[in-house]
Design a protein around this motif. Structure first.
Motif, PDB file in Angstrom:
ATOM      1  N   MET A   1      71.388 -66.284  28.544  1.00 17.56           N
ATOM      2  CA  MET A   1      70.992 -67.556  29.120  1.00 17.56           C
ATOM      3  C   MET A   1      72.112 -68.570  28.901  1.00 17.56           C
ATOM      4  SD  MET A   1      67.009 -67.887  28.169  1.00 17.56           S
ATOM      5  CE  MET A   1      65.837 -66.686  28.820  1.00 17.56           C
ATOM      6  N   LEU A   2      72.527 -69.255  29.949  1.00 19.83           N
ATOM      7  CA  LEU A   2      73.529 -70.300  29.849  1.00 19.83           C
ATOM      8  C   LEU A   2      72.813 -71.591  29.514  1.00 19.83           C
ATOM      9  CD1 LEU A   2      76.626 -69.925  30.382  1.00 19.83           C
ATOM     10  CD2 LEU A   2      75.136 -68.070  31.071  1.00 19.83           C
ATOM     11  N   LEU A   3      73.147 -72.183  28.384  1.00 23.85           N
ATOM     12  CA  LEU A   3      72.356 -73.269  27.822  1.00 23.85           C
ATOM     13  C   LEU A   3      73.058 -74.608  27.974  1.00 23.85           C
ATOM     14  CD1 LEU A   3      70.001 -74.218  25.942  1.00 23.85           C
ATOM     15  CD2 LEU A   3      71.521 -73.715  24.043  1.00 23.85           C
ATOM     16  N   GLU A   4      72.371 -75.607  28.514  1.00 25.97           N
ATOM     17  CA  GLU A   4      72.917 -76.948  28.581  1.00 25.97           C
ATOM     18  C   GLU A   4      71.888 -77.978  28.141  1.00 25.97           C
ATOM     19  OE1 GLU A   4      75.977 -79.641  29.155  1.00 25.97           O
ATOM     20  OE2 GLU A   4      76.026 -77.466  29.266  1.00 25.97           O
ATOM     21  N   GLN A   5      70.607 -77.728  28.328  1.00 25.75           N
ATOM     22  CA  GLN A   5      69.579 -78.678  27.954  1.00 25.75           C
ATOM     23  C   GLN A   5      68.513 -77.972  27.124  1.00 25.75           C
ATOM     24  OE1 GLN A   5      68.376 -79.970  31.869  1.00 25.75           O
ATOM     25  NE2 GLN A   5      69.772 -81.693  31.837  1.00 25.75           N
ATOM     26  N   VAL A   6      67.717 -78.784  26.421  1.00 25.63           N
ATOM     27  CA  VAL A   6      66.721 -78.231  25.522  1.00 25.63           C
ATOM     28  C   VAL A   6      65.681 -77.390  26.259  1.00 25.63           C
ATOM     29  CG1 VAL A   6      65.168 -80.219  25.618  1.00 25.63           C
ATOM     30  CG2 VAL A   6      65.228 -78.793  23.566  1.00 25.63           C
ATOM     31  N   GLN A   7      65.494 -77.643  27.575  1.00 29.11           N
ATOM     32  CA  GLN A   7      64.493 -76.872  28.306  1.00 29.11           C
ATOM     33  C   GLN A   7      64.824 -75.382  28.293  1.00 29.11           C
ATOM     34  OE1 GLN A   7      65.527 -78.996  31.946  1.00 29.11           O
ATOM     35  NE2 GLN A   7      65.573 -77.070  33.035  1.00 29.11           N
ATOM     36  N   VAL A   8      66.104 -75.034  28.190  1.00 34.56           N
ATOM     37  CA  VAL A   8      66.453 -73.624  28.160  1.00 34.56           C
ATOM     38  C   VAL A   8      66.039 -72.993  26.841  1.00 34.56           C
ATOM     39  CG1 VAL A   8      68.352 -71.970  28.284  1.00 34.56           C
ATOM     40  CG2 VAL A   8      68.272 -73.879  29.851  1.00 34.56           C
ATOM     41  N   SER A   9      66.000 -73.788  25.784  1.00 30.62           N
ATOM     42  CA  SER A   9      65.491 -73.268  24.516  1.00 30.62           C
ATOM     43  C   SER A   9      64.038 -72.844  24.674  1.00 30.62           C
ATOM     44  CB  SER A   9      65.602 -74.339  23.422  1.00 30.62           C
ATOM     45  OG  SER A   9      65.063 -73.882  22.207  1.00 30.62           O
ATOM     46  N   GLU A  10      63.261 -73.645  25.404  1.00 28.50           N
ATOM     47  CA  GLU A  10      61.866 -73.285  25.659  1.00 28.50           C
ATOM     48  C   GLU A  10      61.783 -72.074  26.579  1.00 28.50           C
ATOM     49  OE1 GLU A  10      59.165 -74.338  24.297  1.00 28.50           O
ATOM     50  OE2 GLU A  10      60.081 -75.915  23.094  1.00 28.50           O
ATOM     51  N   CYS A  11      62.688 -72.002  27.538  1.00 32.93           N
ATOM     52  CA  CYS A  11      62.722 -70.847  28.434  1.00 32.93           C
ATOM     53  C   CYS A  11      63.068 -69.588  27.639  1.00 32.93           C
ATOM     54  CB  CYS A  11      63.752 -71.093  29.534  1.00 32.93           C
ATOM     55  SG  CYS A  11      63.750 -69.850  30.834  1.00 32.93           S
ATOM     56  N   ALA A  12      64.037 -69.717  26.744  1.00 38.46           N
ATOM     57  CA  ALA A  12      64.403 -68.593  25.889  1.00 38.46           C
ATOM     58  C   ALA A  12      63.222 -68.163  25.033  1.00 38.46           C
ATOM     59  CB  ALA A  12      65.587 -68.978  25.006  1.00 38.46           C
ATOM     60  N   LYS A  13      62.483 -69.139  24.521  1.00 41.41           N
ATOM     61  CA  LYS A  13      61.305 -68.837  23.707  1.00 41.41           C
ATOM     62  C   LYS A  13      60.264 -68.078  24.526  1.00 41.41           C
ATOM     63  CE  LYS A  13      59.750 -72.077  21.028  1.00 41.41           C
ATOM     64  NZ  LYS A  13      59.052 -73.299  20.533  1.00 41.41           N
ATOM     65  N   LYS A  14      60.069 -68.499  25.778  1.00 35.92           N
ATOM     66  CA  LYS A  14      59.078 -67.843  26.635  1.00 35.92           C
ATOM     67  C   LYS A  14      59.437 -66.379  26.847  1.00 35.92           C
ATOM     68  CE  LYS A  14      55.523 -67.462  29.295  1.00 35.92           C
ATOM     69  NZ  LYS A  14      54.154 -67.550  28.764  1.00 35.92           N
ATOM     70  N   PHE A  15      60.691 -66.111  27.160  1.00 39.81           N
ATOM     71  CA  PHE A  15      61.099 -64.726  27.362  1.00 39.81           C
ATOM     72  C   PHE A  15      61.123 -63.967  26.039  1.00 39.81           C
ATOM     73  CE2 PHE A  15      62.267 -66.364  31.451  1.00 39.81           C
ATOM     74  CZ  PHE A  15      62.258 -65.270  32.303  1.00 39.81           C
ATOM     75  N   GLY A  16      61.574 -64.642  24.981  1.00 40.23           N
ATOM     76  CA  GLY A  16      61.656 -63.992  23.685  1.00 40.23           C
ATOM     77  C   GLY A  16      60.306 -63.562  23.145  1.00 40.23           C
ATOM     78  N   THR A  17      59.276 -64.364  23.381  1.00 39.99           N
ATOM     79  CA  THR A  17      57.936 -63.999  22.914  1.00 39.99           C
ATOM     80  C   THR A  17      57.309 -62.913  23.785  1.00 39.99           C
ATOM     81  OG1 THR A  17      56.999 -65.854  24.187  1.00 39.99           O
ATOM     82  CG2 THR A  17      57.452 -66.233  21.845  1.00 39.99           C
ATOM     83  N   ASN A  18      58.015 -62.563  24.855  1.00 42.52           N
ATOM     84  CA  ASN A  18      57.586 -61.442  25.696  1.00 42.52           C
ATOM     85  C   ASN A  18      58.555 -60.268  25.562  1.00 42.52           C
ATOM     86  OD1 ASN A  18      55.128 -62.126  27.621  1.00 42.52           O
ATOM     87  ND2 ASN A  18      56.320 -64.007  27.390  1.00 42.52           N
ATOM     88  N   ASN A  19      59.056 -60.110  24.331  1.00 41.52           N
ATOM     89  CA  ASN A  19      59.837 -58.926  23.936  1.00 41.52           C
ATOM     90  C   ASN A  19      61.240 -58.855  24.522  1.00 41.52           C
ATOM     91  OD1 ASN A  19      57.684 -57.881  22.340  1.00 41.52           O
ATOM     92  ND2 ASN A  19      56.692 -57.156  24.225  1.00 41.52           N
ATOM     93  N   PHE A  20      61.800 -59.998  24.893  1.00 44.94           N
ATOM     94  CA  PHE A  20      63.195 -60.029  25.312  1.00 44.94           C
ATOM     95  C   PHE A  20      64.085 -60.379  24.125  1.00 44.94           C
ATOM     96  CE2 PHE A  20      61.538 -60.114  29.565  1.00 44.94           C
ATOM     97  CZ  PHE A  20      62.562 -59.638  30.370  1.00 44.94           C
ATOM     98  N   ARG A  21      65.243 -59.755  24.070  1.00 44.44           N
ATOM     99  CA  ARG A  21      66.288 -60.185  23.154  1.00 44.44           C
ATOM    100  C   ARG A  21      67.062 -61.291  23.867  1.00 44.44           C
ATOM    101  NH1 ARG A  21      70.069 -55.538  21.058  1.00 44.44           N
ATOM    102  NH2 ARG A  21      70.251 -55.218  23.303  1.00 44.44           N
ATOM    103  N   VAL A  22      67.344 -62.380  23.162  1.00 45.06           N
ATOM    104  CA  VAL A  22      67.925 -63.561  23.786  1.00 45.06           C
ATOM    105  C   VAL A  22      69.359 -63.782  23.317  1.00 45.06           C
ATOM    106  CG1 VAL A  22      67.758 -66.079  23.962  1.00 45.06           C
ATOM    107  CG2 VAL A  22      65.673 -64.683  24.047  1.00 45.06           C
ATOM    108  N   VAL A  23      70.245 -64.047  24.286  1.00 41.43           N
ATOM    109  CA  VAL A  23      71.612 -64.464  23.970  1.00 41.43           C
ATOM    110  C   VAL A  23      71.833 -65.829  24.608  1.00 41.43           C
ATOM    111  CG1 VAL A  23      74.063 -63.925  24.097  1.00 41.43           C
ATOM    112  CG2 VAL A  23      72.393 -62.062  23.973  1.00 41.43           C
ATOM    113  N   LEU A  24      72.058 -66.836  23.790  1.00 38.21           N
ATOM    114  CA  LEU A  24      72.293 -68.196  24.265  1.00 38.21           C
ATOM    115  C   LEU A  24      73.790 -68.443  24.383  1.00 38.21           C
ATOM    116  CD1 LEU A  24      69.809 -70.063  21.894  1.00 38.21           C
ATOM    117  CD2 LEU A  24      69.386 -69.387  24.265  1.00 38.21           C
ATOM    118  N   VAL A  25      74.190 -69.094  25.480  1.00 37.91           N
ATOM    119  CA  VAL A  25      75.608 -69.380  25.702  1.00 37.91           C
ATOM    120  C   VAL A  25      75.762 -70.862  26.039  1.00 37.91           C
ATOM    121  CG1 VAL A  25      77.674 -68.802  27.022  1.00 37.91           C
ATOM    122  CG2 VAL A  25      75.933 -67.044  26.601  1.00 37.91           C
TER     123      VAL A  25
END
Length: 208
Positions: A1-25
């Motif tokens: 995930m290409l990160l620029e705003q805090v909303q992507v942190s929430e997006c990462a959380k949504k996918f992460g809690t559904n068994n995704f491994r998350v890489v923030l950039v």
């Protein structure tokens, strides 16, 4: 995930809690580390990698490292834009191109890093963050309006090309100002990214 705003942190959380491994950039390693720490504390496998969306070579290097260390991404979320005001006559050709590099060209470059593997697997998802300026341009934010309109076009044209090859492309067009505790709270918007990913029907959700 290409990160620029805090909303992507929430997006990462949504996918992460559904068994995704998350890489923030993102460009800011300190901010990345903080987001990664928060997500990891919630049991989400999270990694952070610094890169600059304005620099194609930086993005290429980041994706090479991601693929080497974590595998090719199943889902790409691009949420980067130059959030700077300016009327048309305040711009120069050079400044407009510098906006476009981040807002649109960076999105395409990131997509091109994951598309070959997704096509080979006949599966994958690419999601872009759009904005209301794509639908209702503003003279006060001319460069951003141009960028969001172009990004929306990129999303639709990529979707048309890649759908027959099993890759889904979509955009969440956010028609409002992202702010906690409002209709445009980051966690509510994150649900729309997940909805696009899960349903794979419409290629755009206009969140208003």
């Amino acid at each position: 995930m290409l990160l620029e705003q805090v909303q992507v942190s929430e997006c990462a959380k949504k996918f992460g809690t559904n068994n995704f491994r998350v890489v923030l950039v993102s460009r800011n390693q300190d901010a990345l580390d903080q987001y990664a720490k928060e997500l990891s504390s919630e049991g989400i496998e999270t990694y952070a990698l610094a890169a600059d969306a304005a620099n194609s070579a930086s993005l290429t290097a980041a994706f090479e490292q991601i693929k080497k260390n974590y595998g090719s991404p199943d889902v790409l979320v691009y949420n980067v834009a130059v959030l700077k005001s300016g009327k048309p006559t305040s711009l120069t050709a050079e400044s407009l191109v510098s906006h476009y590099q981040v807002d649109v060209a960076g999105a395409l470059h990131c997509a091109l890093q994951v598309i070959p593997d997704q096509v080979a697997q006949k599966a994958g998802t690419i999601l872009f963050t759009g904005g209301n300026f794509a639908l209702r341009p503003s003279a006060d934010y001319t460069a951003l309006s141009i960028g969001k309109a172009a990004l929306r076009t990129l999303a639709f044209t990529l979707a048309e090309e890649l759908k027959p090859q099993g890759v889904f492309v979509g955009t969440v067009t956010i028609a409002g100002i992202v702010a906690p505790g409002t209709r445009f709270a980051p966690e509510l918007i994150a649900e729309k990214y997940w909805e696009l990913y899960e349903k794979r029907e419409e290629h755009e959700i206009v969140y208003s």
